[in-house]
Design an enzyme around this catalytic site. Structure first.
Site, PDB file in Angstrom:
ATOM      1  N   ASP A  10       0.819  -1.209   0.000  1.00  0.00           N
ATOM      2  CA  ASP A  10       0.000   0.000   0.000  1.00  0.00           C
ATOM      3  C   ASP A  10       0.855   1.262   0.000  1.00  0.00           C
ATOM      4  O   ASP A  10       1.912   1.315   0.628  1.00  0.00           O
ATOM      5  CB  ASP A  10      -0.899  -0.011   1.245  1.00  0.00           C
ATOM      6  CG  ASP A  10      -1.854   1.168   1.296  1.00  0.00           C
ATOM      7  OD1 ASP A  10      -2.670   1.299   0.361  1.00  0.00           O
ATOM      8  OD2 ASP A  10      -1.780   1.959   2.260  1.00  0.00           O
TER       9      ASP A  10
ATOM     10  N   GLU B  59       1.051  -0.555  -5.119  1.00  0.00           N
ATOM     11  CA  GLU B  59       0.058   0.491  -5.343  1.00  0.00           C
ATOM     12  C   GLU B  59       0.846   1.797  -5.393  1.00  0.00           C
ATOM     13  O   GLU B  59       1.191   2.380  -4.375  1.00  0.00           O
ATOM     14  CB  GLU B  59      -0.975   0.516  -4.215  1.00  0.00           C
ATOM     15  CG  GLU B  59      -2.168   1.413  -4.518  1.00  0.00           C
ATOM     16  CD  GLU B  59      -2.305   2.599  -3.561  1.00  0.00           C
ATOM     17  OE1 GLU B  59      -2.963   3.577  -3.945  1.00  0.00           O
ATOM     18  OE2 GLU B  59      -1.749   2.553  -2.456  1.00  0.00           O
TER      19      GLU B  59
END
Length: 634
Positions: A314, A367
């Site tokens: 993330d 990401e």
């Protein structure tokens, strides 16, 4: 007399590795470990707290009073406190009471290496031993052949707390999900599931992205072994498991990692590098060896102990840049005068090297929302070493395009074709994720223009375009049946919508698209290579039609894709083709079973030796309204 006996699981070599930032199995040493010492059963505790002047274990076995069970600091300046407490058994609750050298601050901290945590809002750690008889040997043994970059990668993104609920609004347990979710994913044909963070987190509205228990599956849904059952059952049904992993920041909760031993132990001491202004959270000190060991150990832990097949990392962009979300004067350039966080970059490279070196057939997925180069290229040629990267540009441009009324799309053809100018600079995954269906953005269906029929037709077109576009695929839960409302983490998806034909048809479409993707090598064998894609015509903006070829390892597997992005039927539309023979329709998003109008082509269309669109052969086809048709040449 102390009730703690001297004991250690550490060798001198372990300590050397830890200090050097090279110990990547710390979960075997630090934390709470049930052992037997001299015939006495109990628990060995070890915690890293170099700025502490005293550390005690407090818990339900000593009435949460400090002093009964003080740990001993190691002599080797590692900052590790350790000891064996007889009689402390599985299920015992505990924390560390830490006295700091810093103004004699006292804190009560959960164990950073705890394998199990109390159900929030309670915050104690739980002494636990992982014990599960894995039955996924078939999957694990052949994983490299199912989880590779040249294999279908269709991901169903799930928030465990809101996929489905029971008895009004209760969570499903891991064991419930092992039945219901596994059966649903198998039915709809996704190859992988991605869990939004399933590690322990204190605050539900964070969706799990602010972690306090990095080594513990959240107790909201059951015990650690129950989560293992869920992963095991997914594997037994040939479904890969990706977990969201958050090495970018952590919350300031009093029991968490922040200011752990009265010092900036896990977080960077300079607020310009150690505090995230957007998320009001703390940022790891990537240059500190012991912190690097903690993070890489945590990544390997989930791959090792829980058989996870991939980690979606993330907020990578926030790690890469020192000026991320900061104004001038709020950040300091690196030693070369640039804005790149060199320590974070080195950490990410080492993370990926260790993951791929230690586990066969796994993937790491970034990401990452910027144009940072070579995110998914190997470290030995200067890349960050990820297996894939989310294609945020494709997501943004595609949703912007589909939001427009079809009558205006001819002026925006470049929005839908632009992705192909950079599609092969990285190994891209196309994400329609949870971030796109919250905070007033509407659901994916809610973005589509027109009346009800057109909105669903647009969505079918979008999904079919997505599945025939190069790259891996990711859909957030609910998108597969056309969830009408934005996602709400506090309740179940709107499953009642499947009583309605359009929504039922959307689910059937996604099921068939997953079959198409799995069954046609042209859609996955070269999905990250320019050799796997060729335009037929991207310039027919007047009709808002796109046509292209998807290619596999064998030319006979090639697919012809034609997209009609307006609600006008295109009769006798001539398409240039690479070879002669017959054109056979393999997929049509306008089928009536999907809620379409049923406009279709003959079973076989003769290909003429007539030059068209710079090709020697061509055929006339019928393109349904707001639809994508897929053909194969026989």
């Amino acid at each position: 007399m102390s009730n703690v006996l001297p004991h250690s699981l550490f060798t001198d070599f372990d300590i050397d590795l830890f200090k050097a930032g090279k110990h990547f199995r710390l979960y075997e040493k630090l934390g709470a470990h049930l052992i037997e010492k001299d015939g006495v059963k109990g628990t060995y505790f070890a915690v890293w707290a170099p700025s502490a002047k005293a550390v005690s274990v407090i818990g339900d076995f000593n009435h949460w009073l400090e002093g009964d069970h003080p740990l001993n600091v190691r002599w080797d300046e590692s900052g590790i406190w350790e000891g064996f407490i007889p009689g402390v058994d599985q299920g015992s609750l505990y924390k560390y009471k830490i006295h700091s050298h810093n103004n004699d601050i006292k804190t009560e901290k959960a164990d950073p290496y705890a394998l199990y945590c109390e159900h929030p809002p309670n915050t104690a750690s739980v002494v636990w031993k992982l014990d599960h008889n894995w039955e996924d040997t078939g999957w694990m043994g052949g994983r490299k052949d199912k989880n590779g970059l040249d294999k279908p990668f269709s991901v169903y993104e799930v928030h465990l707390g809101s996929w489905k609920r029971k008895n009004g609004n209760e969570f499903l347990s891991y064991l419930d999900l092992a039945d219901d979710l596994v059966a649903y994913i198998k039915e709809t044909g996704f190859t992988h599931v991605e869990f939004m963070p399933a590690m322990e987190y204190p605050y539900d509205p964070s969706w799990g992205y602010q972690l306090t228990g990095y080594f513990a599956p959240t107790s909201r849904f059951g015990k650690p072994e129950d989560f293992m059952v869920l992963v095991d059952k997914l594997h037994q049904n040939e479904i890969g498991v990706i977990m969201d992993w958050v090495p970018s920041h952590f919350p300031e909760d009093a029991h968490g990692l922040g200011f752990f031993d009265g010092s900036n132990l896990y977080e960077h001491p300079d607020k310009r590098k150690g505090y995230h202004p957007d998320w009001k959270s703390l940022i790891f000190n990537y240059g500190r060896n012991e912190v690097k060991s903690f993070l890489i150990s945590n990544a390997l832990f989930w791959l090792d102990k829980y058989h996870v097949d991939g980690l979606r990392v993330d907020a990578v962009a926030s790690m890469l840049y020192l000026d991320y979300s900061r104004e001038e004067g709020e950040w300091e350039p690196n030693k070369y005068g640039g804005r790149e966080n060199l320590e974070a970059i080195d950490f990410l490279k080492e993370l990926n090297e260790e993951v791929y070196k230690n586990f066969e057939g796994v993937q790491t997925i970034a990401e990452e929302s910027t144009s940072f180069p070579m995110v998914s290229k190997p470290t030995y040629i200067g890349g960050l070493g990820f297996g894939m990267k989310w294609m945020m540009g494709w997501m943004h441009d595609t949703l912007t395009y589909f939001k427009k009324e079809p009558v205006y799309r001819k002026y925006h053809q470049n929005d839908i074709t632009f992705s192909m100018t950079y599609a092969f600079t990285e190994n891209f995954m196309l994400p329609l994720s949870h971030d796109e269906v919250v905070y007033g953005k509407h659901s994916i269906l809610g973005r589509m223009p027109g009346d009800e029929w057109q909105r669903f037709a647009n969505l079918r077109t979008l999904y079919t375009y997505m599945f025939t576009h190069p790259g891996a695929k990711l859909l957030f839960m609910g998108a597969e049946f056309g969830q009408s409302e934005e996602w709400n983490f506090q309740q179940s998806l709107d499953w009642h919508l499947l009583e309605y034909d359009y929504h039922k048809g959307m689910k059937t479409l996604i099921t068939d698209l997953n079959k198409l993707y799995r069954n046609h090598p042209a859609l996955y064998e070269k999905q990250f290579s320019a050799e796997g894609f060729q335009w037929i015509d991207y310039s027919d903006s007047e009709n808002s039609v796109l046509s292209y070829i998807r290619k596999g390892n064998r030319s006979e597997d090639d697919l012809i894709v034609v997209c009609n992005l307006t609600p006008i039927v295109r009769d006798n539309y001539r398409v240039g083709l690479p070879a002669g023979g017959k054109l056979v329709q393999r997929f049509n998003s306008d089928y009536k079973k999907y809620g379409g109008s049923g406009v279709s082509n003959k079973k076989e269309i003769p290909i003429a030796e007539k030059e068209w669109q710079h090709r020697s052969f061509s055929a006339e086809i019928r393109i349904p309204p707001l639809a994508v048709v897929v053909f194969q040449i026989l």
